[in-house]
Design a protein around this motif. Sequence first.
Motif, short mmCIF file in Angstrom:
data_model
loop_
_atom_site.label_atom_id
_atom_site.label_comp_id
_atom_site.label_asym_id
_atom_site.label_seq_id
_atom_site.Cartn_x
_atom_site.Cartn_y
_atom_site.Cartn_z
N THR A 72 17.03 28.57 -6.57
CA THR A 72 18.41 28.09 -6.37
C THR A 72 19.32 28.59 -7.49
OG1 THR A 72 17.66 26.12 -5.20
CG2 THR A 72 19.88 26.05 -6.12
N LEU A 73 18.83 28.57 -8.72
CA LEU A 73 19.63 29.08 -9.84
C LEU A 73 20.00 30.54 -9.63
CD1 LEU A 73 17.90 27.57 -13.03
CD2 LEU A 73 20.11 26.94 -12.06
N ARG A 74 19.02 31.35 -9.23
CA ARG A 74 19.30 32.78 -9.03
C ARG A 74 20.26 32.98 -7.86
NH1 ARG A 74 13.65 33.23 -10.01
NH2 ARG A 74 13.27 33.40 -7.75
N LEU A 75 20.04 32.22 -6.77
CA LEU A 75 20.90 32.37 -5.59
C LEU A 75 22.34 31.98 -5.91
CD1 LEU A 75 21.32 32.86 -2.58
CD2 LEU A 75 20.64 30.47 -2.17
N LEU A 76 22.53 30.83 -6.57
CA LEU A 76 23.90 30.40 -6.89
C LEU A 76 24.56 31.35 -7.88
CD1 LEU A 76 23.49 26.52 -7.21
CD2 LEU A 76 24.84 27.75 -5.51
N THR A 77 23.80 31.84 -8.83
CA THR A 77 24.37 32.79 -9.79
C THR A 77 24.87 34.04 -9.07
OG1 THR A 77 22.92 32.00 -11.56
CG2 THR A 77 23.89 34.19 -11.83
N ARG A 78 24.05 34.56 -8.13
CA ARG A 78 24.45 35.76 -7.38
C ARG A 78 25.66 35.47 -6.51
NH1 ARG A 78 19.91 36.75 -5.30
NH2 ARG A 78 20.21 36.01 -3.16
N GLN A 79 25.69 34.30 -5.85
CA GLN A 79 26.82 33.97 -4.99
C GLN A 79 28.11 33.83 -5.80
OE1 GLN A 79 24.95 30.47 -3.26
NE2 GLN A 79 24.91 31.43 -1.24
N LEU A 80 28.04 33.18 -6.96
CA LEU A 80 29.23 33.02 -7.80
C LEU A 80 29.72 34.36 -8.32
CD1 LEU A 80 28.09 29.81 -9.70
CD2 LEU A 80 30.10 29.98 -8.23
N THR A 81 28.79 35.24 -8.64
CA THR A 81 29.18 36.58 -9.09
C THR A 81 29.89 37.33 -7.98
OG1 THR A 81 27.30 36.64 -10.62
CG2 THR A 81 28.33 38.75 -10.07
N GLN A 82 29.38 37.18 -6.73
CA GLN A 82 30.03 37.80 -5.58
C GLN A 82 31.47 37.31 -5.41
OE1 GLN A 82 26.31 37.11 -2.84
NE2 GLN A 82 27.74 38.43 -1.76
N LEU A 83 31.69 36.06 -5.81
CA LEU A 83 33.03 35.46 -5.68
C LEU A 83 33.92 35.78 -6.86
CD1 LEU A 83 32.03 31.96 -4.23
CD2 LEU A 83 33.08 33.87 -3.00
N GLY A 84 33.45 36.60 -7.78
CA GLY A 84 34.27 37.05 -8.89
C GLY A 84 34.18 36.20 -10.14
N VAL A 85 33.23 35.26 -10.20
CA VAL A 85 33.05 34.44 -11.39
C VAL A 85 32.20 35.22 -12.39
CG1 VAL A 85 32.17 32.27 -12.31
CG2 VAL A 85 33.19 32.34 -10.02
N ASP A 86 32.76 35.49 -13.55
CA ASP A 86 32.04 36.33 -14.51
C ASP A 86 31.44 35.54 -15.67
OD1 ASP A 86 34.34 35.62 -15.76
OD2 ASP A 86 35.15 37.64 -15.97
N GLY A 87 31.61 34.22 -15.67
CA GLY A 87 31.05 33.42 -16.76
C GLY A 87 30.12 32.36 -16.22
N VAL A 88 28.92 32.77 -15.73
CA VAL A 88 27.98 31.84 -15.12
C VAL A 88 26.84 31.54 -16.09
CG1 VAL A 88 26.45 31.39 -13.18
CG2 VAL A 88 28.51 32.75 -12.83
N LEU A 89 26.63 30.25 -16.37
CA LEU A 89 25.53 29.79 -17.19
C LEU A 89 24.57 29.01 -16.31
CD1 LEU A 89 27.60 28.40 -20.21
CD2 LEU A 89 26.53 30.64 -20.04
N ALA A 90 23.27 29.07 -16.63
CA ALA A 90 22.28 28.38 -15.81
C ALA A 90 21.28 27.64 -16.67
CB ALA A 90 21.56 29.39 -14.91
N CYS A 91 20.96 26.41 -16.27
CA CYS A 91 19.97 25.59 -16.98
C CYS A 91 19.01 24.99 -15.97
CB CYS A 91 20.65 24.47 -17.77
SG CYS A 91 21.59 25.03 -19.19
N GLU A 92 17.71 24.92 -16.36
CA GLU A 92 16.69 24.40 -15.46
C GLU A 92 16.48 22.89 -15.61
OE1 GLU A 92 13.02 26.55 -15.38
OE2 GLU A 92 14.01 28.49 -15.62
N SER A 93 17.22 22.26 -16.51
CA SER A 93 17.09 20.81 -16.65
C SER A 93 18.40 20.24 -17.17
CB SER A 93 15.96 20.46 -17.62
OG SER A 93 16.31 20.81 -18.95
N ALA A 94 18.59 18.95 -16.91
CA ALA A 94 19.81 18.29 -17.37
C ALA A 94 19.84 18.19 -18.89
CB ALA A 94 19.90 16.90 -16.74
N SER A 95 18.69 17.93 -19.50
CA SER A 95 18.65 17.83 -20.96
C SER A 95 19.00 19.15 -21.61
CB SER A 95 17.27 17.36 -21.42
OG SER A 95 16.25 18.22 -20.94
N ALA A 96 18.54 20.26 -21.03
CA ALA A 96 18.89 21.58 -21.57
C ALA A 96 20.39 21.84 -21.42
CB ALA A 96 18.10 22.66 -20.84
N ALA A 97 20.96 21.37 -20.31
CA ALA A 97 22.40 21.56 -20.11
C ALA A 97 23.20 20.78 -21.14
CB ALA A 97 22.79 21.12 -18.70
N LEU A 98 22.78 19.56 -21.43
CA LEU A 98 23.49 18.77 -22.44
C LEU A 98 23.41 19.42 -23.81
CD1 LEU A 98 22.52 15.10 -21.45
CD2 LEU A 98 24.76 16.20 -21.20
#
Length: 399
Positions: free
Chosen positions: A12-38
Amino acid sequence: MRVLIVDDDRFTLRLLTRQLTQLGVDGVLACESASAALTLIDGQIDSVDVLFCDLNMPGMDGVEFLRHLSRHGYRGGLVLISGEDVRVLDSVRRLASARQLQVLGTLRKPVALESIRALLQPAAAGAARAEPEFRKRYEAAELRQGVRQGQLVNHYQPKVAFSDARVVGVETLVRWAHAQDGLVFPDQFIAAAESGGVIEELTDAVLHVALRDTRSWNESGLDLRCAINVSMDNLVALDFPDRVAGAAARAGVPIAQLVLEVTESQLMHDTLSLLDIVSRLRLKRIGLSIDDFGTGFSSLAQLRDIPFDELKLDRSFVRGAGENAELLAILRANLGMARQLGLRSVAEGVETAGDWACLRDLGCDVAQGYFIARPMPADRLPEWMAEWEARRTHLVNRS
């Protein structure tokens, strides 16, 4: 735009990152857990414009993560993602909104590209970064002074019958014309009035002006029922029914034109006094409406014990009900119950033609909301009614 995705599923992380890039978003960050995101956004939470958050994650789940976001003061947009039941998604969306988080929408897995595009449009326009409006609260002493100096102003929101779209009444909505702060809305001072012992003076002032305006409308040929909001705190004084009836008599307004809308914002412990007062109000032919039905402490027990003659459906059940099967079921059940009990039904929060058509088809009696009109000063009502007549004819002919 800077977007953060939080999801324990790597696909899901890879898919959403690719979709957001297709939509022109150039600043995509990804985290596999909520604690890592915090940890990632600690100290720089304002740098994230939109956050995509999965709900069902091991360790810290999405609901707990949202709690931390709220405490950290996150002000960006939020998109909730889950494969859970749609009712779970809706519940978490309401929870996030209650925590002052700006929910752009909810998505179910697998996520479609066009769904993401639609949700990102408000964020791209800057809506997701808007600062919340500051809402000043007032002390009881200042409010008491305002009431005694005649600073309260009544506005009126029309109510129309679904059957023929004719105007049948108004709801009185008080405003405070504050000397320094301008027009102040009741959500900023009613709590202070109730807790500070000002509610009785406030209600008497609102009632006096509403009756004066109703008499003026009567004299100009407008026969409208005038609804006035009263607190449960008003219904503890045994002389309240006599005060209301006396005020109507002095104003020269038929008592049957009055409706008191009661919202139970707190539990009523002295039920004997309450039953004494409301029974006498109804014996005097004063209408009694249970406001915001289905929220707060309002319940079937109130319908059983208190002689209401009107049931107001809360706006949270009305808006968008035509596209929501659960809201539709709730409305259908409540309207059926109202008919069986012989209660007039009023839908507040009718904001679109779709809302109007839905409630009309369900057999609701009266509509109130922005689709019809916003609250207005008393002297604006006759002019608005002339304008409404053209819309009324169109609505009736279209139905």
